[in-house]
Design an enzyme around this catalytic site. Structure first.
Site, PDB file in Angstrom:
ATOM      1  N   ASP A   1      -6.773   3.794  -5.077  1.00 18.19           N
ATOM      2  CA  ASP A   1      -5.874   3.848  -3.934  1.00 18.19           C
ATOM      3  C   ASP A   1      -4.608   4.586  -4.345  1.00 18.19           C
ATOM      4  O   ASP A   1      -3.763   4.035  -5.037  1.00 18.19           O
ATOM      5  CB  ASP A   1      -5.504   2.427  -3.466  1.00 18.19           C
ATOM      6  CG  ASP A   1      -6.676   1.699  -2.822  1.00 18.19           C
ATOM      7  OD1 ASP A   1      -7.836   2.011  -3.187  1.00 18.19           O
ATOM      8  OD2 ASP A   1      -6.432   0.825  -1.969  1.00 18.19           O
TER       9      ASP A   1
ATOM     10  N   LYS B   1      -5.693   5.211   4.297  1.00 18.39           N
ATOM     11  CA  LYS B   1      -5.183   3.846   4.298  1.00 18.39           C
ATOM     12  C   LYS B   1      -3.755   3.862   4.804  1.00 18.39           C
ATOM     13  O   LYS B   1      -3.000   4.779   4.495  1.00 18.39           O
ATOM     14  CB  LYS B   1      -5.284   3.309   2.858  1.00 18.39           C
ATOM     15  CG  LYS B   1      -4.626   1.970   2.590  1.00 18.39           C
ATOM     16  CD  LYS B   1      -4.926   1.513   1.154  1.00 18.39           C
ATOM     17  CE  LYS B   1      -4.051   0.345   0.744  1.00 18.39           C
ATOM     18  NZ  LYS B   1      -4.246  -0.060  -0.670  1.00 18.39           N
TER      19      LYS B   1
ATOM     20  N   LYS C   1      -8.774   2.158   6.068  1.00 15.08           N
ATOM     21  CA  LYS C   1      -8.321   0.882   5.517  1.00 15.08           C
ATOM     22  C   LYS C   1      -6.907   0.567   6.006  1.00 15.08           C
ATOM     23  O   LYS C   1      -5.939   1.105   5.480  1.00 15.08           O
ATOM     24  CB  LYS C   1      -8.364   0.905   3.985  1.00 15.08           C
ATOM     25  CG  LYS C   1      -7.801  -0.355   3.331  1.00 15.08           C
ATOM     26  CD  LYS C   1      -7.951  -0.347   1.827  1.00 15.08           C
ATOM     27  CE  LYS C   1      -7.227  -1.518   1.172  1.00 15.08           C
ATOM     28  NZ  LYS C   1      -7.280  -1.491  -0.297  1.00 15.08           N
TER      29      LYS C   1
END
Lengths: 265, 294
Positions: free
Chosen positions: A102, A165, A201
Site C-alpha cells: 500500500d 485506495k 479499497k
C-alpha cells in the site's frame, strides 16, 4: 447475513501505529484467522495490513495461510521521502514477505500540478513490487476536490495500480461515500475502455456494519457482481470487524451484543 | 380571537439529546374523561439499543469522576427540579393526582435526590473494607459501579418512584437506561429536561417511553447491560426477567411494591445493590516478625 460475512472476508485488518509491537501484530494475525471461534463457519479476513518492519513477524504467524499480508510503504503516511528511500522501503517489505504493497502518492507534488512526477513514482514503485499487488493510496482528505480525486485515480490506474485506495486513515475526512463513488467511477470508465479490472479499497472511517453494507451496495451498483470479492474490493479498517461480528451474533442469537465478549481490535 | 393551543411534544432522551423515536410511532396519552393530554413516543427496541450504546459510552468518564463532583451534580438535579416545581405539579395533576398529593410528591422527590447526593462521597467508606488475612498482604475491598443499569420505572408515584430507582444508580457511578411508565410518562420526560440542564453529562441518564412489553425484553437480554432494577412487577414478569438476564449473569433486582413517600424506601442498600466489590491482595513486608494484622 451473507453480506455481513462478505464484509468480514473483505477486511484488511489494520494496525498502523507508532506503538505497534510484535506482540500486537501477532495478536492481530491470530484474530485474522480466528475472528470469533464461538461461532463456526466464519470466513477469515482478507489480509492484515502492517508497517514494513512488522511484515516479518506477520509472515511467521501466517505461514501457509490464505490471509494475505499487506504492507504500507513509501514513507507512509506522509510520503515525504526521497525516491531512493521509497524504493528501498518497498523492496524491503516485499523481501520480508508482503503479498501486497500500500503506497502513498506525493500529494504535495500532485497539488502543485506535477502529475508526471506522481505517475513516474507510481510506475517505479510498481516495478519494485515484483509479484506483489500494488494499492495506491490517494489520501483523498488532502486532495480538496472530487475533480482532484478523479484525476489522481486516473493517474494511479494508468501508472499500474492494481488497487486504488482512499486514505491512510491518518487524515479526516477519509473514505466518504462521495469519494469512494468517484473512484469507483474512474475504475468503471477504465474497465469500459480497456476491459481491465482495478480493485478498490476504501479505508478509514468505516467502522459500522451498516456503512460497510452501504459501500457494498454501491460497488454492486457501479461496478457489478464481479467486484464483490476480496480479490477486487477491500475495507481498510481496524474496528469494523468487531462491529460486523456483533451484528452476526445479534442475527444469530436475537440478543444485542457487548464488545466484552469479542477479542480486542 | 382564540389562540391555537401549542402542546408540548414529549420526546425521548438519549445521549444528552432529545430525538424522536427512530420508529416514528407515538401513542396518545388520555387524561380524565378520556381527553388527549399529549402524544408520547412509542419507542422501539432500536431506541433501547441506541440508549445502551449512549450509556456505555458515558460510563467510563462518569464512573471515574470524583465522588464529590458526582454529589455536586446530583444535588444540582434537585436544585433544577425545585425550580420547575409548578410544572411538575401540573403534570402530575394531568396524570390524575390531586393537587395536594402532587405537591407532596414533588417535594418528596427533591428531598430524595438531595438524600442520595449526600451519599455520593460517603457510601464507599461504609461499603468498602480492610480485611484480616493470614499472610503478608494488605487486603482491601472496594466498591465499583457495576456498569450500565436498565431501570423499569414503577407504576406507583409517577415521579418519586422512578427517581427513587434512578438516583441511587447514578450516585454510585453507573449509567442508566430508564423505561418510563407507559401510563405516566410525562414527568419522566420533563425530568429528562431537568437532567439535561443539570450538568449531568450526556448519556449518563437515558429515558425512553413506550410499552414495557416491547422495551424491557431487549434491555434485559442485552449483553451490554449489567444490571436491571424495577419495583412491584408481577411475578410472571419478574421471573421472565430473571430468565432473560441469565445469559450474561446480570444482576436483577425487582424490589417489592412500596410506598415511595416513606423513608424506608430509601437507603444505602439501593446504592450498594449496584456495586461490585473488588478485593485487592497487596503484598507487604512483615514488620518486626509479626504476621499481618489485617
Amino acid at each position: 447475513m451473507q453480506g455481513l460475512k462478505m464484509v468480514l472476508n473483505m477486511i484488511d485488518l489494520t494496525t498502523l501505529e507508532g506503538k505497534d509491537t510484535p506482540g500486537k501484530v501477532k495478536q492481530m494475525c491470530y484474530k485474522a484467522q480466528h475472528l470469533h471461534d464461538a461461532y463456526t463457519g466464519l470466513p477469515t479476513v482478507a489480509a492484515v495490513c502492517v508497517y514494513p518492519s512488522m511484515v516479518g513477524v506477520a509472515r511467521k504467524e501466517l505461514k501457509g495461510n490464505i490471509v494475505k499480508i499487506a504492507s504500507v510503504s513509501t514513507a507512509f503516511p506522509s510520503g515525504q521521502a526521497p525516491m531512493s528511500v521509497k524504493l528501498e522501503d518497498t523492496r524491503f517489505a516485499v523481501s520480508e514477505g508482503a503479498d501486497e504493497i500500500d503506497m502513498v502518492i506525493s500529494r504535495g507534488k500532485f497539488l502543485a500540478g506535477e502529475y508526471n512526477f506522481v505517475f513516474d513514482e507510481i510506475a517505479a514503485i510498481k516495478e519494485a513490487c515484483g509479484k506483489a499487488r500494488l494499492k495506491v493510496i490517494l489520501e483523498t482528505g488532502e486532495l480538496s476536490t472530487l475533480d482532484n480525486v478523479r484525476r489522481a485515480s486516473d493517474i494511479a490506474i494508468h501508472a499500474g495500480a492494481d488497487f486504488i485506495k482512499t486514505s491512510t486513515g491518518k487524515i479526516q475526512p477519509a473514505a466518504t461515500m462521495q469519494v469512494t463513488y468517484t473512484m469507483l467511477m474512474a475504475i468503471r470508465d477504465h474497465y469500459d475502455r480497456t476491459g481491465i479490472m482495478i480493485g478498490m479499497k476504501p479505508a478509514g472511517g468505516i467502522s459500522t456494519s451498516k456503512l460497510a453494507l452501504h459501500n457494498l451496495v454501491m460497488v454492486k451498483e457501479v461496478l457489478g457482481n464481479q467486484w464483490l470479492s476480496n480479490e477486487w474490493f477491500r475495507f481498510g479498517a481496524s474496528s469494523l470487524a468487531n462491529d460486523v461480528l456483533m451484528q452476526i451474533m445479534k442475527t444469530e442469537t436475537g440478543l444485542y451484543q457487548s464488545p466484552d465478549y469479542f477479542s480486542m481490535d | 380571537m382564540t389562540r391555537l393551543q401549542v402542546l408540548k411534544t414529549y420526546k425521548i432522551f438519549i445521549g444528552g439529546q432529545f430525538p424522536r423515536t427512530e420508529s416514528g410511532r407515538y401513542y396518545s396519552l388520555k387524561g380524565k374523561d378520556d381527553f388527549d393530554i399529549a402524544n408520547v413516543c412509542l419507542s422501539s427496541r432500536k431506541d433501547a439499543r441506541n440508549a445502551v450504546v449512549a450509556a456505555r459510552k458515558a460510563f467510563g468518564s462518569w464512573s471515574e469522576r470524583s465522588a464529590f463532583n458526582r454529589g455536586q451534580i446530583v444535588y444540582r438535579i434537585a436544585e433544577m427540579l425545585e425550580g420547575r416545581r409548578s410544572q411538575f405539579i401540573e403534570e402530575l395533576q394531568l396524570m390524575g393526582l390531586t393537587a395536594a398529593n402532587a405537591a407532596k410528591e414533588v417535594d418528596a422527590t427533591v428531598d430524595r435526590i438531595v438524600y442520595y447526593a449526600g451519599w455520593c462521597d460517603k457510601y464507599q467508606q461504609i461499603v468498602s473494607s480492610v480485611n484480616p488475612v493470614a499472610s503478608s498482604h494488605f487486603n482491601f475491598s472496594v466498591a465499583e459501579p457495576t456498569g450500565v443499569v436498565g431501570i423499569v420505572a414503577p407504576e406507583e408515584s409517577p415521579l418519586l418512584g422512578l427517581v427513587s430507582l434512578l438516583i441511587p444508580a447514578i450516585a454510585g457511578g453507573n449509567t442508566v437506561v430508564l423505561v418510563a411508565s407507559e401510563k405516566y410518562p410525562l414527568s419522566a420526560v420533563t425530568l429528562a429536561e431537568v437532567i439535561h440542564s443539570s450538568d449531568v453529562p450526556g448519556g449518563v441518564i437515558n429515558i425512553i417511553t413506550g410499552t414495557a412489553d416491547e422495551l424491557v425484553s431487549p434491555l434485559v437480554s442485552h449483553l451490554d447491560v449489567n444490571a436491571m432494577t424495577s419495583a412491584g412487577l408481577s411475578k410472571e414478569m419478574a421471573s421472565a426477567m430473571q430468565v432473560q438476564a441469565a445469559d450474561n449473569v446480570k444482576r436483577v433486582f425487582n424490589y417489592p411494591a412500596m410506598d415511595w413517600s416513606k423513608a424506608s424506601s430509601q437507603g444505602l442498600s439501593m446504592i450498594e445493590d449496584l456495586q461490585e466489590i473488588k478485593t485487592t491482595w497487596h503484598p507487604i513486608e512483615n514488620i518486626g516478625g509479626a504476621t499481618s494484622s489485617y
